[in-house]
Design a protein around this motif. Structure first.
Motif, PDB file in Angstrom:
ATOM      1  N   GLN A  78      47.475 -42.660 -69.242  1.00 35.38           N
ATOM      2  CA  GLN A  78      48.232 -43.760 -69.829  1.00 35.38           C
ATOM      3  C   GLN A  78      49.422 -44.060 -68.926  1.00 35.38           C
ATOM      4  OE1 GLN A  78      49.174 -42.420 -73.774  1.00 35.38           O
ATOM      5  NE2 GLN A  78      47.031 -42.325 -74.371  1.00 35.38           N
TER       6      GLN A  78
ATOM      7  N   GLU B 248      50.427 -38.825 -69.690  1.00 32.80           N
ATOM      8  CA  GLU B 248      51.252 -39.995 -69.980  1.00 32.80           C
ATOM      9  C   GLU B 248      52.323 -40.139 -68.909  1.00 32.80           C
ATOM     10  OE1 GLU B 248      52.680 -38.504 -73.682  1.00 32.80           O
ATOM     11  OE2 GLU B 248      51.137 -39.546 -74.829  1.00 32.80           O
TER      12      GLU B 248
ATOM     13  N   ALA C  34      55.291 -42.756 -68.250  1.00 33.03           N
ATOM     14  CA  ALA C  34      55.961 -43.904 -68.857  1.00 33.03           C
ATOM     15  C   ALA C  34      57.356 -44.093 -68.278  1.00 33.03           C
ATOM     16  CB  ALA C  34      56.055 -43.721 -70.366  1.00 33.03           C
TER      17      ALA C  34
ATOM     18  N   SER D 166      53.333 -35.054 -69.854  1.00 29.72           N
ATOM     19  CA  SER D 166      54.060 -36.285 -70.162  1.00 29.72           C
ATOM     20  C   SER D 166      55.265 -36.372 -69.237  1.00 29.72           C
ATOM     21  CB  SER D 166      54.553 -36.291 -71.603  1.00 29.72           C
ATOM     22  OG  SER D 166      53.480 -36.407 -72.494  1.00 29.72           O
TER      23      SER D 166
END
Length: 177
Positions: free
Chosen positions: A35, A56, A58, A78
């Motif tokens: 992602q 992830e 981000a 993450s």
């Protein structure tokens, strides 16, 4: 013949899975779910193995995540940036690790953004499984962070750290590469 088809399939699916990256180097491999949100830059030969849980990456508005060449990122990782997270070359990040450059909200008012400070992992850093790296930390070249550690302050080059909060265990022998 089957091996060549599998390789072609991994190459094509990796290109598709990294399509939202701002920049991506050659020969990137992604297995599983990735992602990507915001300005994410991947170097050459980055490998992401997200077969158990998604990885992830981000970056918020105006923020950037940069991952150097030949890095390996494992399942469940993450990485969140409100300002900047930089990962050097040849780094390995273990399962379920968390790297973030901000608390993402103020302690007083949860609707306000928190203070951010860049995170830097220099070249050849290894993070074990379930490591947490918090804002403003620089992990020196060739350092190793033991599984489950929470890194709250800078780590010197060629150091082995572990614990909560992470503390120096010993210095590693410098290898000539």
């Amino acid at each position: 013949m089957i091996g060549k088809l599998q390789t072609v399939w991994v190459v094509l699916t990796s290109l598709f899975k990294t399509r939202r990256c701002t920049r991506r180097g050659k020969l990137i491999r992604v297995w599983g779910s990735l992602q990507v949100i915001g300005d994410v830059r991947l170097g050459e030969r980055v490998r992401i193995r997200a077969t158990h849980l998604p990885v992830e990456l981000a970056a918020g508005p105006g923020a950037m995540i940069e991952i150097g060449e030949r890095c390996y990122i494992n399942s469940g990782v993450s990485i969140g940036a409100q300002e900047r997270v930089t990962i050097g070359k040849n780094c390995a990040i273990g399962n379920y690790s968390l790297i973030m450059d901000s608390d993402f909200h103020s302690l007083d008012d949860h609707t306000q953004p928190g203070v951010a400070a860049p995170v830097v992992l220099e070249d050849n850093v290894w993070l074990g499984a379930r490591v947490t790296v918090l804002k403003g930390v620089r992990i020196g070249r060739g350092a190793v962070v033991a599984a489950g550690a929470v890194v709250t302050r800078d780590v010197p080059p060629c150091a082995l750290v572990g614990g909560v909060p992470a503390r120096l265990i010993r210095f590693l022998e410098k290898s000539e590469k």
